[in-house]
Design a protein around this motif. Structure first.
Motif, short mmCIF file in Angstrom:
data_model
loop_
_atom_site.label_atom_id
_atom_site.label_comp_id
_atom_site.label_asym_id
_atom_site.label_seq_id
_atom_site.Cartn_x
_atom_site.Cartn_y
_atom_site.Cartn_z
N GLY A 172 -1.82 7.88 -5.45
CA GLY A 172 -3.10 7.75 -4.80
C GLY A 172 -2.95 7.51 -3.31
N SER A 173 -4.06 7.53 -2.60
CA SER A 173 -4.06 7.32 -1.15
C SER A 173 -3.84 5.86 -0.82
N TYR A 174 -2.88 5.59 0.03
CA TYR A 174 -2.57 4.22 0.45
C TYR A 174 -3.74 3.60 1.20
N ASP A 175 -4.31 4.33 2.17
CA ASP A 175 -5.44 3.80 2.94
C ASP A 175 -6.61 3.48 2.03
N GLU A 176 -6.92 4.39 1.12
CA GLU A 176 -8.06 4.19 0.22
C GLU A 176 -7.86 2.99 -0.68
N LEU A 186 -3.84 1.04 9.23
CA LEU A 186 -2.86 0.70 8.22
C LEU A 186 -1.54 1.36 8.58
N ARG A 187 -0.48 0.55 8.65
CA ARG A 187 0.82 1.07 9.07
C ARG A 187 1.36 2.05 8.04
N HIS A 188 1.79 3.21 8.51
CA HIS A 188 2.36 4.21 7.62
C HIS A 188 3.71 3.72 7.11
N LEU A 189 4.07 4.09 5.89
CA LEU A 189 5.29 3.59 5.28
C LEU A 189 6.55 4.02 6.01
N SER A 190 6.47 5.06 6.83
CA SER A 190 7.66 5.51 7.54
C SER A 190 7.92 4.67 8.79
N GLU A 191 6.94 3.85 9.19
CA GLU A 191 7.13 2.97 10.33
C GLU A 191 7.96 1.76 9.92
N ARG A 192 8.53 1.11 10.89
CA ARG A 192 9.41 -0.01 10.60
C ARG A 192 8.60 -1.24 10.22
N SER A 193 9.05 -1.95 9.17
CA SER A 193 8.32 -3.12 8.70
C SER A 193 8.77 -4.37 9.44
N GLU A 244 -2.29 8.62 -9.90
CA GLU A 244 -3.11 8.42 -8.71
C GLU A 244 -3.82 7.07 -8.70
N ALA A 245 -3.64 6.30 -9.77
CA ALA A 245 -4.14 4.92 -9.79
C ALA A 245 -3.21 4.01 -9.01
N PHE A 246 -2.01 4.50 -8.66
CA PHE A 246 -1.01 3.72 -7.94
C PHE A 246 -0.80 4.30 -6.54
N ALA A 247 -0.43 3.42 -5.61
CA ALA A 247 -0.07 3.87 -4.26
C ALA A 247 1.00 2.94 -3.71
N LEU A 248 1.93 3.48 -2.96
CA LEU A 248 2.93 2.64 -2.31
C LEU A 248 2.29 1.91 -1.13
N VAL A 249 2.59 0.62 -1.01
CA VAL A 249 2.06 -0.18 0.10
C VAL A 249 3.22 -0.93 0.75
N TYR A 285 3.91 -1.24 -5.28
CA TYR A 285 2.82 -0.35 -5.69
C TYR A 285 1.53 -1.16 -5.86
N SER A 286 0.45 -0.66 -5.30
CA SER A 286 -0.85 -1.24 -5.61
C SER A 286 -1.43 -0.47 -6.78
N PHE A 287 -2.28 -1.14 -7.54
CA PHE A 287 -2.95 -0.49 -8.67
C PHE A 287 -4.45 -0.57 -8.47
#
Length: 236
Positions: free
Chosen positions: A52-56, A71-78, A124-129, A172-174
Motif C-alpha cells: 500500500g501507499s506509505y503516505d496514505e 513524509l520522509r521517503h524510505l530511501s532517505e537517511r534515517s 496493499e493493507a501493509f506499507a513500509l514505514v 510495516y504499518s497495517f
C-alpha cells in the motif's frame, strides 16, 4: 509490559486504551508449519505483491497530520544513521513484498487477535514505514489521550528498543481493509498497528494501539507475549 499497559489505561482521557507490544519468533510454530505445507504447492512464495501507499497509511491513521506534512521517503537517511533500504536483497523494495513475508505478517496478526482471521488480508493493507515517522505519529496520538504522556514516552520507546532494534528492522504499518476486525469494530475511535521485523534476531514485534469509546461494550483481553523460547518449545 502489562504494567505499562495499565499505566496508559489509568491515564486515559475520556476513552479506553488497548495497548499491545508483543514479541514473536520468525520460526513458525508447529500448527503454522502444517498450514504452510498444506498450501498449494504451485504458489510461488518469492513472488512480489504490491504494498500500500506509505503516505496514505500515515495520513489515514492521523488526519491531523495534514497533507502538507512531508513524509520522509524510505530511501532517505534515517535519524538512526542507517538507510531504511539496508535490507536483505529479496525484500528491499518499498512498493512490493514477497508472498512469504505477507504470510508471516498475517500470521502475527492472527496470533495476536485469535478471534479474527487476517489470512486473506491483501498485501496493499501493509506499507513500509520509517521509525522516525512512526514514533512521531504514536507520540502525537497518545499525547491527546494520555495524561502526562510526556513523562511516559521514554518508557514506551525504551520497551521497544529492548524488544527489538528498530534501526535494524523493516517496519510495516497495517491499515484495516475489513468491516469486522479489532481496528474497525464498533467503539474503536482510531487504531494504529505496526509490525517490526528484525532478520538478524529472527523476530517480529507487533505494536498496536486502539482508542476505544467508553460507551462501547468492548471486552479487552491481554494476551501473553509469544516469545522465541515459547515458540521453540511448541516446535519440540
Amino acid at each position: 509490559m502489562d504494567v505499562f499497559s495499565q499505566t496508559l489505561a489509568t491515564g486515559a482521557i475520556d476513552c479506553v486504551i488497548d495497548f499491545k507490544l508483543e514479541t514473536y519468533s520468525s520460526k513458525m510454530v508447529t500448527s503454522e508449519k502444517k498450514q504452510w505445507k498444506s498450501n498449494d504447492k504451485s504458489v510461488m512464495w518469492g513472488e512480489r505483491q504490491p504494498l500500500g501507499s506509505y503516505d496514505e497509511m500515515v495520513i489515514s491513521a492521523s488526519p491531523s497530520v495534514g497533507h502538507n506534512h512531508r513524509l520522509r521517503h524510505l530511501s532517505e537517511r534515517s535519524c538512526s544513521g542507517g538507510s531504511d533500504n539496508d535490507f536483505d536483497n529479496n525484500d528491499f523494495l518499498i512498493d512490493s513484498i514477497s508472498r512469504k513475508r505477507l504470510y508471516d505478517l498475517t500470521q502475527v496478526l492472527n496470533n495476536s487477535f485469535p478471534d479474527h482471521d487476517f489470512t486473506n488480508a491483501s498485501s496493499e493493507a501493509f506499507a513500509l514505514v520509517n521509525y522516525t515517522d512512526l514514533s512521531r505519529l504514536v507520540d502525537m496520538k497518545l499525547e491527546t489521550i494520555v495524561r502526562d504522556y510526556h513523562i511516559r514516552r521514554e518508557e514506551l520507546w525504551g520497551l521497544i528498543d529492548d524488544a527489538i532494534v528498530p534501526s535494524d528492522c523493516q517496519i510495516y504499518s497495517f491499515k484495516s481493509q475489513f468491516e469486522d476486525d479489532p481496528f474497525t469494530e464498533d467503539g474503536c475511535i482510531w487504531a494504529l498497528a505496526f509490525i517490526f521485523y528484525n532478520k538478524g534476531l529472527k523476530r517480529f514485534v507487533l505494536l498496536t494501539i486502539r482508542c476505544l469509546s467508553k460507551q462501547a461494550d468492548t471486552s479487552i483481553e491481554i494476551f501473553p507475549d509469544f516469545s522465541e523460547d515459547e515458540a521453540e518449545a511448541q516446535e519440540k
